[in-house]
Design an enzyme around this catalytic site. Structure first.
Site, PDB file in Angstrom:
ATOM      1  N   GLY A 177       0.820  -1.205   0.000  1.00  0.00           N
ATOM      2  CA  GLY A 177       0.000   0.000   0.000  1.00  0.00           C
ATOM      3  C   GLY A 177       0.853   1.254   0.000  1.00  0.00           C
ATOM      4  O   GLY A 177       1.899   1.304   0.649  1.00  0.00           O
ATOM      5  N   ARG A 233       0.876  -5.445  -6.286  1.00  0.00           N
ATOM      6  CA  ARG A 233       1.024  -6.764  -5.677  1.00  0.00           C
ATOM      7  C   ARG A 233       1.650  -7.700  -6.710  1.00  0.00           C
ATOM      8  O   ARG A 233       1.433  -7.545  -7.905  1.00  0.00           O
ATOM      9  CB  ARG A 233      -0.334  -7.314  -5.241  1.00  0.00           C
ATOM     10  CG  ARG A 233      -1.169  -6.336  -4.428  1.00  0.00           C
ATOM     11  CD  ARG A 233      -0.623  -6.119  -3.040  1.00  0.00           C
ATOM     12  NE  ARG A 233      -1.465  -5.181  -2.279  1.00  0.00           N
ATOM     13  CZ  ARG A 233      -1.197  -4.780  -1.047  1.00  0.00           C
ATOM     14  NH1 ARG A 233      -0.116  -5.221  -0.437  1.00  0.00           N
ATOM     15  NH2 ARG A 233      -1.983  -3.921  -0.423  1.00  0.00           N
ATOM     16  N   ASP A 256       4.792  -4.377   6.305  1.00  0.00           N
ATOM     17  CA  ASP A 256       5.127  -5.713   6.798  1.00  0.00           C
ATOM     18  C   ASP A 256       5.315  -6.728   5.670  1.00  0.00           C
ATOM     19  O   ASP A 256       6.305  -7.456   5.635  1.00  0.00           O
ATOM     20  CB  ASP A 256       4.024  -6.180   7.756  1.00  0.00           C
ATOM     21  CG  ASP A 256       4.333  -7.521   8.375  1.00  0.00           C
ATOM     22  OD1 ASP A 256       5.053  -7.554   9.380  1.00  0.00           O
ATOM     23  OD2 ASP A 256       3.861  -8.544   7.841  1.00  0.00           O
ATOM     24  N   THR A 299       4.365   2.777   5.703  1.00  0.00           N
ATOM     25  CA  THR A 299       3.000   2.297   5.921  1.00  0.00           C
ATOM     26  C   THR A 299       2.268   3.247   6.848  1.00  0.00           C
ATOM     27  O   THR A 299       2.840   3.709   7.846  1.00  0.00           O
ATOM     28  CB  THR A 299       2.978   0.875   6.527  1.00  0.00           C
ATOM     29  OG1 THR A 299       1.648   0.559   6.965  1.00  0.00           O
ATOM     30  CG2 THR A 299       3.927   0.750   7.711  1.00  0.00           C
ATOM     31  N   ASP A 316      -0.070   2.454   8.801  1.00  0.00           N
ATOM     32  CA  ASP A 316      -0.573   1.734   9.973  1.00  0.00           C
ATOM     33  C   ASP A 316       0.317   1.864  11.205  1.00  0.00           C
ATOM     34  O   ASP A 316      -0.131   1.595  12.320  1.00  0.00           O
ATOM     35  CB  ASP A 316      -0.746   0.248   9.653  1.00  0.00           C
ATOM     36  CG  ASP A 316      -1.808  -0.011   8.595  1.00  0.00           C
ATOM     37  OD1 ASP A 316      -2.638   0.895   8.367  1.00  0.00           O
ATOM     38  OD2 ASP A 316      -1.806  -1.103   8.007  1.00  0.00           O
ATOM     39  N   ASP A 349       2.660  -0.122  12.160  1.00  0.00           N
ATOM     40  CA  ASP A 349       2.607  -1.431  12.812  1.00  0.00           C
ATOM     41  C   ASP A 349       3.924  -2.203  12.775  1.00  0.00           C
ATOM     42  O   ASP A 349       3.948  -3.395  13.104  1.00  0.00           O
ATOM     43  CB  ASP A 349       1.499  -2.284  12.182  1.00  0.00           C
ATOM     44  CG  ASP A 349       1.709  -2.519  10.688  1.00  0.00           C
ATOM     45  OD1 ASP A 349       2.563  -1.840  10.082  1.00  0.00           O
ATOM     46  OD2 ASP A 349       1.007  -3.376  10.132  1.00  0.00           O
ATOM     47  N   ARG A 365      -6.305  -2.577  10.277  1.00  0.00           N
ATOM     48  CA  ARG A 365      -6.489  -4.027  10.359  1.00  0.00           C
ATOM     49  C   ARG A 365      -6.114  -4.593  11.729  1.00  0.00           C
ATOM     50  O   ARG A 365      -6.921  -4.587  12.636  1.00  0.00           O
ATOM     51  CB  ARG A 365      -5.727  -4.740   9.239  1.00  0.00           C
ATOM     52  CG  ARG A 365      -6.403  -4.584   7.886  1.00  0.00           C
ATOM     53  CD  ARG A 365      -5.713  -5.389   6.818  1.00  0.00           C
ATOM     54  NE  ARG A 365      -4.353  -4.935   6.565  1.00  0.00           N
ATOM     55  CZ  ARG A 365      -3.543  -5.455   5.654  1.00  0.00           C
ATOM     56  NH1 ARG A 365      -3.963  -6.467   4.922  1.00  0.00           N
ATOM     57  NH2 ARG A 365      -2.342  -4.971   5.467  1.00  0.00           N
TER      58      ARG A 365
END
Length: 326
Positions: free
Chosen positions: A14, A75, A106, A129, A131, A133, A175
């Site tokens: 992303g 992707r 990730d 990212t 996120d 994360d 997520r």
């Protein structure tokens, strides 16, 4: 000193605001150190399909303020296979690329780790990212911009929520990671955040209802992390309609608006520092590491730690949100 003469750079997974600032920093830092740069289009797919071009200093002019990624991202199912990774490695060798810089989250860094291990190839990752994360870094490239986007959107939603005395569930990205929802709730003055990290510990919706919404206010805003763990905003709204029909509920899903936009100053500076640090790492013979930032200092985090360990939510943030929502 390393013998690296040429590096490749790609963005994968992303997109995140600040990726272009990172591309710019990697490119110009490499050129400054006498290293040739090749841009790989569309992530790992570009390696497999030979979408590679030489980058000069002017290739990255006027991009620091742009969202998205000029290298594009895609992707690649082929790269998930040993055969696909072999094709990717052969492309690196054919192009004379001695090391690779991967900007992504990730999944992207997992792919980088596997490629590096299978072919004993030097790769450095940058955490790109929204996120936030990835373990081992206080912040990831794009997180601050996404957080500001969420805050601005929630500010606008509050105007209509207050006018109609409604309960709003606002779904944000993340997520398995609740940093955007939790910090977005604190920044926007929302009443609560429903996040994946707490879902196994308690029924967050029931807990929220039992504690009562802000009785001194005429509206309530709850940020919910997307995904199967929380069920997302729609699932929360359906539960309220069935179990607590006295509430007038609405849902707003922010979606991909969170990924876009011009990066904030914080993200531009972070991406620039990390991009320059990636070249320093390669010159220092570092490999299979992600560039992170801890206490405002650049650190090298092994891929194995960055992608395998869960990044914990700070307990004081949960407590702060609870105190300020009364």
């Amino acid at each position: 000193m390393s013998n690296i003469k040429c590096i490749g750079i790609l963005t994968s997974g992303g997109d995140a605001p600040g990726m272009n600032a990172a591309i710019r920093a990697v490119t110009r830092s490499a050129i400054y150190n006498g290293i040739e740069v090749k841009g790989i289009m569309r992530g790992y797919r570009g390696l497999i399909y030979d979408e590679i071009e030489t980058f000069k200093s002017n290739s990255v002019s006027n991009i620091i303020q742009q969202g998205g990624t000029i290298l594009r991202t895609a992707r690649s199912e082929e790269f998930r296979t040993p055969e696909g990774r072999k094709i990717a490695y052969e492309a690196l060798v054919r192009e004379g690329i001695d090391a690779l810089v991967v900007i992504g989250g990730d999944g992207s860094l997992t792919g980088a780790r596997i490629l590096a291990q299978e072919f004993n190839y030097p790769i450095v990752g940058l955490p790109g990212t929204i996120d936030n994360d990835l373990f081992g870094t206080d912040s990831t490239i794009g997180y601050d911009t996404a957080l500001n986007t969420i805050m601005q959107a929630v500010d606008k939603i509050r105007d209509t929520a207050s006018s109609h005395e409604r309960l709003f569930f606002i779904e944000v990205m993340g997520r398995e990671c609740g940093f955007l929802a939790l910090n977005g709730a604190i920044a926007s003055g929302a009443e609560a955040a429903i996040i994946p990290e707490m879902s196994e510990l308690k029924d967050q919706l029931a807990d929220l209802i039992s504690n009562g919404f802000r009785k001194s206010k005429n509206s309530s805003l709850v940020l919910v992390t997307e995904g199967n763990i929380t069920g997302g905003a729609m699932a929360m709204a359906e539960r309220v309609k069935k179990e607590y029909p006295q509430y007038d509920v609405r849902v707003s899903i922010l979606g991909h608006v969170q990924r876009g936009g011009s990066p904030t100053a914080n993200d531009r500076i972070l991406a620039s520092r990390m991009g320059a640090a990636a070249i320093d790492a390669l010159l220092d013979d570092q490999r299979n590491v992600m560039i992170g930032i801890q206490n405002d200092k650049i650190v090298y985090v092994p891929f194995s730690k960055a992608i395998k360990k869960n990044k914990p939510v700070q307990e004081d943030l949960l407590r702060t949100l609870k105190i300020l929502s009364i």
